[in-house]
Design an enzyme around this catalytic site. Structure first.
Site, PDB file in Angstrom:
ATOM      1  N   TRP A 102     -36.990  -1.312   0.142  1.00  0.00           N
ATOM      2  CA  TRP A 102     -35.690  -0.791   0.860  1.00  0.00           C
ATOM      3  C   TRP A 102     -35.690   0.882   0.967  1.00  0.00           C
ATOM      4  O   TRP A 102     -35.728   1.471   2.158  1.00  0.00           O
ATOM      5  CB  TRP A 102     -34.490  -1.500   0.616  1.00  0.00           C
ATOM      6  CG  TRP A 102     -34.655  -2.871   1.014  1.00  0.00           C
ATOM      7  CD1 TRP A 102     -34.731  -4.077   0.433  1.00  0.00           C
ATOM      8  CD2 TRP A 102     -34.811  -3.443   2.386  1.00  0.00           C
ATOM      9  NE1 TRP A 102     -34.728  -5.191   1.037  1.00  0.00           N
ATOM     10  CE2 TRP A 102     -34.568  -5.056   2.495  1.00  0.00           C
ATOM     11  CE3 TRP A 102     -34.646  -2.762   3.856  1.00  0.00           C
ATOM     12  CZ2 TRP A 102     -34.825  -5.420   3.458  1.00  0.00           C
ATOM     13  CZ3 TRP A 102     -34.827  -3.544   4.645  1.00  0.00           C
ATOM     14  CH2 TRP A 102     -34.863  -5.092   4.831  1.00  0.00           C
ATOM     15  N   ASP A 174     -27.566   3.797  -0.613  1.00  0.00           N
ATOM     16  CA  ASP A 174     -27.817   2.542  -0.071  1.00  0.00           C
ATOM     17  C   ASP A 174     -27.234   1.510  -1.169  1.00  0.00           C
ATOM     18  O   ASP A 174     -28.005   0.988  -1.877  1.00  0.00           O
ATOM     19  CB  ASP A 174     -29.139   2.307   0.563  1.00  0.00           C
ATOM     20  CG  ASP A 174     -29.253   0.884   0.973  1.00  0.00           C
ATOM     21  OD1 ASP A 174     -28.243   0.142   0.996  1.00  0.00           O
ATOM     22  OD2 ASP A 174     -30.297   0.349   1.447  1.00  0.00           O
ATOM     23  N   LYS A 198     -23.686  -9.014   1.650  1.00  0.00           N
ATOM     24  CA  LYS A 198     -24.084  -9.368   0.577  1.00  0.00           C
ATOM     25  C   LYS A 198     -22.753  -9.598  -0.423  1.00  0.00           C
ATOM     26  O   LYS A 198     -22.428 -10.731  -0.915  1.00  0.00           O
ATOM     27  CB  LYS A 198     -25.103  -8.625  -0.150  1.00  0.00           C
ATOM     28  CG  LYS A 198     -26.468  -8.406   0.510  1.00  0.00           C
ATOM     29  CD  LYS A 198     -27.242  -7.407   0.411  1.00  0.00           C
ATOM     30  CE  LYS A 198     -28.641  -7.160   1.446  1.00  0.00           C
ATOM     31  NZ  LYS A 198     -29.639  -8.337   1.277  1.00  0.00           N
TER      32      LYS A 198
END
Lengths: 362, 362
Positions: A102, A174, A198
């Site tokens: 990511w 992030d 999440k």
């Protein structure tokens, strides 16, 4: 049906109590005679809900007064573009820490807008993946900001400490898969962002926490819905926000507060992760290849001795009501995402299944 | 409580049957033991749901095979930037038709990316607002595309016919408040987009229907989540989509199909609108200032003889379970949004209240 244990990496398990409440009031919210998702975002009922959710998140993370909390759309992928668009100002380069999939995606997107100084921090010793400590990150003096991802969801490699850089460095993190999993010192960050799906609520909502002095520097080409200053000015209602996701997040924040907040969650998360890693480490059948110091407490990856066995594990697990356990396609194996809403019983059920599978397939 | 009639402009009323179904299966969707919003967008259950919703929308609007249907985030406001980013190619100018607030906002955002040739088509005769017919629009030969908004939500001024331009013109239409309200000939458009929160589902989802030959021209600075080609390549799952909103939209599409599709809806919508406009026109108390040919069948605006009376109307209406009736802040007065999910009984209830209010306040 029997209780299902959902280890999906995202969209992910939500607190049962939250879903029950949402179900109960889905057709008549706050005695309005309408569903929360049918009401104007500018009406007084939703407005109060939005303000309360924002304040609850501020309380939970102890967000200082000089930070704005924004409820955006577009996911972390959207922020991969929004961050450089908002923060470069008159600078042309930024530091991107590469710790996995990511953070690398973020760096790739940023190349559209600036020169990316990509710093690879993954290490490998004796087959174990680790991450270089912040003290060894070679930062660029000209960089407008440092971007990193403290928890890489795919293989479960993580950094737990807050940034330790000089305070004039603008740090962007992030936190999609780690927000609200442990206390953080928000004042060490310039921008924090996280997809909701999440640890917060349904997908389609992105939380952005931004220090006020960083507002107002967006480049001219920034789409308005990505411009932090515009979003802040309009209290995240410059355009119609994802109201149902915002409402659900508010319910999750209340649930977290009632359970004792982020400190308590951190204890529980550590206990869950330790139990699961212990079960993996004590087995000769399963393995996890992340070095102990960098093992995520949110996403626990593990493998059996072979791909066919992994596949069988996932199939049989589903028959035992353990779902969402398949590893990401680029990592293979299995992955148990044990976000806040997954309780210790779920982890114990997974471990019991793992032991039974090892007994019958080992 | 008594039935509430919700005339909110968006987020707006949803079909009661759809909400009932969502409520029923909120904690256990398709026997998964989980909520639809807790499941991976890459799992087979959600994937099947996503494909079915897309096909149902394709059926409802008779979308030709050479068009992609995308499920995006960021609302129409996001598309205000995405459209020029995707469609300019090597051109530098575009035609923007100004028919009111939203089309003007689109033109303003586009100025970040190109030279905007803004065409004002609002006319005023005897205090009535009308719109110049397409034959009188002075289009620019160098324009990469023509952008317009057939239904301006704020004051309820509308264009009902499909574009009539030469087929080599790329026509882009913001159908946020009119999609699925009447049949359209999709082949006359290059790109259609619509925020979901009026005639489709919860807010936070944006539908984009794009002709395939227009893909692949996005400028380098386009955020990936706004790049139509990327979104098409990944079946709208380049990043995590708003799964719950997608699922809800799918339920709405099924509901529409069962009721007879867009043709049947168009009949019902015309009947509802005619009844309401007739009640306004026959009264000396209420007025609507849109010329008959351009009166929206989705958003019906009207005013009483004074601002104080308007305010009182909104207050008393709420006491009678008629909500969401206040006009937009820039238009004042009242506005009844009568999307597909608002039935004739709701319109009759509103008219009865209007007549009672006129009787007691006229």
């Amino acid at each position: 049906m029997n209780k299902v244990y959902n280890f999906s990496a995202g969209p992910a398990i939500l607190p049962h109590e939250v879903l029950k409440q949402a179900q109960h009031e889905l057709l008549n919210w706050q005695d309005t005679g309408a569903s929360v998702m049918e009401l104007s975002h500018r009406g007084k009922e939703f407005d109060a809900c939005a303000i309360e959710a924002t304040q609850d998140l501020r309380d939970l993370l102890a967000v200082p007064a000089n930070y704005k909390i924004l409820f955006c759309q577009g996911g972390a992928r959207g922020q991969f573009a929004a961050v450089p668009m908002n923060l470069l100002g008159n600078k042309t380069t930024a530091d991107y820490i590469n710790s996995g999939y990511w953070s690398q995606c973020a760096a790739e997107e940023a190349q559209k807008y600036c020169t990316v100084n990509e710093l690879h921090i993954r290490t490998e010793h004796d087959g174990k993946v680790g991450l270089k400590p912040m003290s060894e990150w070679n930062l660029n003096k000209e960089a407008a900001f440092i971007h990193y991802c403290p928890n890489e969801t795919i293989d479960g490699v993580a950094i737990f400490n807050d940034p330790t850089f000089a305070k004039d460095k603008v740090v962007v993190a992030d936190l999609s898969s780690s927000i609200l999993s442990q206390p953080i010192d928000v004042s060490r960050y310039g921008v924090i962002y996280a997809g909701a799906q999440k640890n917060i609520g349904p997908s389609g909502l992105t939380i952005v926490i931004v220090r006020e002095d960083l507002l107002g520097k967006a480049s001219r080409i920034t789409p308005s819905i990505f411009d932090y200053q515009i979003m802040a000015k309009y209290d995240s209602m410059f355009n119609t926000p994802p109201t149902f996701a915002w409402y659900m997040s508010g319910l999750v924040f209340k649930w977290l507060k009632q359970l004792g907040g982020v400190e308590k969650m951190h204890e529980l998360n550590q206990a869950k992760a330790q139990l699961l890693y212990k079960a993996i480490d004590q087995s000769d059948f399963y393995r996890n290849n992340i070095s102990v110091a960098n093992r995520s407490i949110m996403n626990v990856s593990f493998m059996s001795p072979g791909e066919e066995l992994d596949k069988r594990f996932v199939e049989l697990a589903k028959q035992e009501n353990i779902i969402g356990i398949k590893g990401h396609r680029i990592a293979g194996g299995m992955r148990a995402s044990i976000y806040n809403a997954m309780d210790l019983d779920g982890v114990k059920a997974l471990i019991a299944f793992m032991q039974e599978f090892e007994r019958t397939h080992g």
